[in-house]
Scaffold this motif. Structure first.
Motif, PDB file in Angstrom:
ATOM      1  N   MET A 122     -12.871  46.001  14.464  1.00 15.13           N
ATOM      2  CA  MET A 122     -11.574  45.709  13.869  1.00 15.13           C
ATOM      3  C   MET A 122     -10.486  46.591  14.492  1.00 15.13           C
ATOM      4  O   MET A 122      -9.422  46.091  14.872  1.00 15.13           O
ATOM      5  CB  MET A 122     -11.608  45.937  12.356  1.00 15.13           C
ATOM      6  CG  MET A 122     -10.248  45.820  11.683  1.00 15.13           C
ATOM      7  SD  MET A 122     -10.312  45.960   9.875  1.00 15.13           S
ATOM      8  CE  MET A 122     -10.904  47.645   9.684  1.00 15.13           C
ATOM      9  N   ALA A 123     -10.740  47.886  14.580  1.00 13.67           N
ATOM     10  CA  ALA A 123      -9.744  48.804  15.147  1.00 13.67           C
ATOM     11  C   ALA A 123      -9.430  48.442  16.594  1.00 13.67           C
ATOM     12  O   ALA A 123      -8.267  48.448  17.011  1.00 13.67           O
ATOM     13  CB  ALA A 123     -10.243  50.243  15.042  1.00 13.67           C
ATOM     14  N   ASP A 124     -10.470  48.111  17.366  1.00  8.85           N
ATOM     15  CA  ASP A 124     -10.258  47.736  18.765  1.00  8.85           C
ATOM     16  C   ASP A 124      -9.457  46.446  18.874  1.00  8.85           C
ATOM     17  O   ASP A 124      -8.596  46.302  19.754  1.00  8.85           O
ATOM     18  CB  ASP A 124     -11.600  47.575  19.475  1.00  8.85           C
ATOM     19  CG  ASP A 124     -12.321  48.895  19.705  1.00  8.85           C
ATOM     20  OD1 ASP A 124     -11.683  49.967  19.543  1.00  8.85           O
ATOM     21  OD2 ASP A 124     -13.518  48.862  20.033  1.00  8.85           O
ATOM     22  N   PHE A 125      -9.735  45.495  17.987  1.00  8.85           N
ATOM     23  CA  PHE A 125      -9.007  44.223  17.989  1.00  8.85           C
ATOM     24  C   PHE A 125      -7.526  44.449  17.715  1.00  8.85           C
ATOM     25  O   PHE A 125      -6.656  43.957  18.443  1.00  8.85           O
ATOM     26  CB  PHE A 125      -9.613  43.293  16.938  1.00  8.85           C
ATOM     27  CG  PHE A 125      -8.828  42.034  16.692  1.00  8.85           C
ATOM     28  CD1 PHE A 125      -8.881  40.975  17.588  1.00  8.85           C
ATOM     29  CD2 PHE A 125      -8.044  41.901  15.557  1.00  8.85           C
ATOM     30  CE1 PHE A 125      -8.164  39.804  17.353  1.00  8.85           C
ATOM     31  CE2 PHE A 125      -7.325  40.745  15.319  1.00  8.85           C
ATOM     32  CZ  PHE A 125      -7.385  39.690  16.224  1.00  8.85           C
ATOM     33  N   PHE A 126      -7.226  45.216  16.674  1.00  5.88           N
ATOM     34  CA  PHE A 126      -5.824  45.492  16.354  1.00  5.88           C
ATOM     35  C   PHE A 126      -5.145  46.277  17.478  1.00  5.88           C
ATOM     36  O   PHE A 126      -3.981  46.032  17.809  1.00  5.88           O
ATOM     37  CB  PHE A 126      -5.716  46.265  15.048  1.00  5.88           C
ATOM     38  CG  PHE A 126      -5.822  45.418  13.810  1.00  5.88           C
ATOM     39  CD1 PHE A 126      -5.226  44.171  13.742  1.00  5.88           C
ATOM     40  CD2 PHE A 126      -6.502  45.875  12.693  1.00  5.88           C
ATOM     41  CE1 PHE A 126      -5.305  43.388  12.591  1.00  5.88           C
ATOM     42  CE2 PHE A 126      -6.591  45.101  11.542  1.00  5.88           C
ATOM     43  CZ  PHE A 126      -5.999  43.860  11.491  1.00  5.88           C
ATOM     44  N   THR A 127      -5.860  47.221  18.062  1.00  3.07           N
ATOM     45  CA  THR A 127      -5.286  48.004  19.146  1.00  3.07           C
ATOM     46  C   THR A 127      -4.945  47.119  20.339  1.00  3.07           C
ATOM     47  O   THR A 127      -3.859  47.208  20.923  1.00  3.07           O
ATOM     48  CB  THR A 127      -6.250  49.114  19.576  1.00  3.07           C
ATOM     49  OG1 THR A 127      -6.480  49.998  18.467  1.00  3.07           O
ATOM     50  CG2 THR A 127      -5.693  49.917  20.738  1.00  3.07           C
ATOM     51  N   THR A 128      -5.866  46.233  20.691  1.00  2.00           N
ATOM     52  CA  THR A 128      -5.628  45.315  21.806  1.00  2.00           C
ATOM     53  C   THR A 128      -4.455  44.399  21.522  1.00  2.00           C
ATOM     54  O   THR A 128      -3.567  44.205  22.372  1.00  2.00           O
ATOM     55  CB  THR A 128      -6.886  44.478  22.081  1.00  2.00           C
ATOM     56  OG1 THR A 128      -7.961  45.343  22.451  1.00  2.00           O
ATOM     57  CG2 THR A 128      -6.642  43.483  23.193  1.00  2.00           C
ATOM     58  N   GLU A 129      -4.418  43.830  20.334  1.00  2.00           N
ATOM     59  CA  GLU A 129      -3.361  42.877  20.010  1.00  2.00           C
ATOM     60  C   GLU A 129      -2.001  43.556  19.878  1.00  2.00           C
ATOM     61  O   GLU A 129      -0.965  42.945  20.120  1.00  2.00           O
ATOM     62  CB  GLU A 129      -3.702  42.127  18.719  1.00  2.00           C
ATOM     63  CG  GLU A 129      -4.941  41.245  18.815  1.00  2.00           C
ATOM     64  CD  GLU A 129      -4.834  40.198  19.900  1.00  2.00           C
ATOM     65  OE1 GLU A 129      -3.702  39.775  20.220  1.00  2.00           O
ATOM     66  OE2 GLU A 129      -5.883  39.802  20.440  1.00  2.00           O
ATOM     67  N   SER A 130      -1.996  44.830  19.502  1.00  2.00           N
ATOM     68  CA  SER A 130      -0.727  45.544  19.350  1.00  2.00           C
ATOM     69  C   SER A 130      -0.147  45.976  20.693  1.00  2.00           C
ATOM     70  O   SER A 130       1.049  46.287  20.780  1.00  2.00           O
ATOM     71  CB  SER A 130      -0.915  46.778  18.466  1.00  2.00           C
ATOM     72  OG  SER A 130      -1.682  47.768  19.127  1.00  2.00           O
ATOM     73  N   GLY A 131      -0.998  46.035  21.710  1.00  2.00           N
ATOM     74  CA  GLY A 131      -0.538  46.491  23.013  1.00  2.00           C
ATOM     75  C   GLY A 131      -0.409  47.996  23.117  1.00  2.00           C
ATOM     76  O   GLY A 131       0.198  48.515  24.051  1.00  2.00           O
ATOM     77  N   ILE A 132      -0.992  48.725  22.170  1.00  2.00           N
ATOM     78  CA  ILE A 132      -0.920  50.193  22.189  1.00  2.00           C
ATOM     79  C   ILE A 132      -1.718  50.731  23.369  1.00  2.00           C
ATOM     80  O   ILE A 132      -2.860  50.337  23.600  1.00  2.00           O
ATOM     81  CB  ILE A 132      -1.484  50.782  20.884  1.00  2.00           C
ATOM     82  CG1 ILE A 132      -0.609  50.393  19.696  1.00  2.00           C
ATOM     83  CG2 ILE A 132      -1.603  52.294  20.980  1.00  2.00           C
ATOM     84  CD1 ILE A 132      -1.202  50.782  18.367  1.00  2.00           C
ATOM     85  N   THR A 133      -1.121  51.609  24.120  1.00  5.89           N
ATOM     86  CA  THR A 133      -1.838  52.295  25.186  1.00  5.89           C
ATOM     87  C   THR A 133      -2.064  53.763  24.866  1.00  5.89           C
ATOM     88  O   THR A 133      -3.044  54.353  25.262  1.00  5.89           O
ATOM     89  CB  THR A 133      -1.068  52.191  26.518  1.00  5.89           C
ATOM     90  OG1 THR A 133       0.260  52.702  26.341  1.00  5.89           O
ATOM     91  CG2 THR A 133      -1.005  50.751  26.978  1.00  5.89           C
TER      92      THR A 133
END
Length: 232
Positions: free
Chosen positions: A211-222
């Motif tokens: 879940m955390a990885d999915f949200f991170t990917t979709e948010s575009g956070i680097t």
């Protein structure tokens, strides 16, 4: 989610004992509007808002995702105000940017035929209580409560997780949602967890990280600076 750099907001909402549908999704949308209206005060970056929940909260998360720009909606003889008019921030959007749905119900009408151990067609079932009457006698109301009803190509990406041994919400509910999202060309992933039940087998580090990885990917956070910057 905090470790991944996200601000986390845990809303409350009226239960079906307090008010019938759509009060619950009205309350969730109110929270989303509140977050946008008060972002600066709470140091939250609202350029990305993800929503998640399990079981009935998964239903509301999915519904928030698919009905982001829906106001009133009519099916047959029934009309519901999905957006609602709760709170003072009605000019703000209640849309979200990504959804993680953990084994949420979708089509109430087929839950029993899909193999649930709970009789959802009963007049006192959670779903019947939500809409104010036996679900099979209120098919239009059930359709209005179904996240699938509102799916279109503009919906945010979804991650759906469901156990293949869930005794309460059969996994066909998530399969129906996933197939409808796919048919509408909405970015979506469906994870069917072997031997997963209604929480047990899913609430483990592997799927929380997913879940955390999915949200991170979709948010575009680097890179997230949790010391000085605003948290998405």
């Amino acid at each position: 989610m905090l470790d991944a750099g996200f601000a986390v907001v845990m809303p409350n909402h009226r239960s079906s004992m307090d008010a019938k549908f759509p009060a619950q999704i009205n309350d969730i949308k109110t929270v989303i509007r509140f977050i946008r209206a008060n972002a600066e005060m709470h140091h939250i970056d609202t350029s990305f808002i993800g929503i998640t929940g399990s079981s009935s909260a998964g239903h509301l998360a999915a519904l928030a995702g698919t009905s982001g720009f829906v106001k009133q909606y009519t099916i047959g003889s029934e009309t519901e105000d999905i957006e609602g008019s709760v709170g003072p921030y009605l000019t703000y959007s209640s849309s979200v940017d990504a959804v993680v749905d953990w084994f949420g119900p979708t089509d109430f009408l087929v839950m029993d035929s899909c193999g649930s151990q709970l009789v959802h067609n009963a007049a006192n079932s959670p779903e019947s209580s939500l809409i104010g009457g036996p679900i099979q006698d209120n098919k239009d109301k059930c359709a209005l409560a179904n996240p699938i009803t509102y799916i279109d190509a503009n919906d945010p990406p979804f991650l759906i997780l469901h156990g293949d041994s869930d005794p309460l919400v059969p996994h066909c509910e998530s399969e129906l949602l996933f197939n409808a999202l796919q048919n509408a060309n909405v970015s979506s992933q469906f994870v069917l967890v072997p031997n997963g039940q209604h929480g047990p087998g899913l609430f483990v580090d592997e799927y929380f990280k997913m879940m955390a990885d999915f949200f991170t990917t979709e948010s575009g956070i680097t890179k997230v600076d949790t010391e000085d910057g605003d948290n998405p």
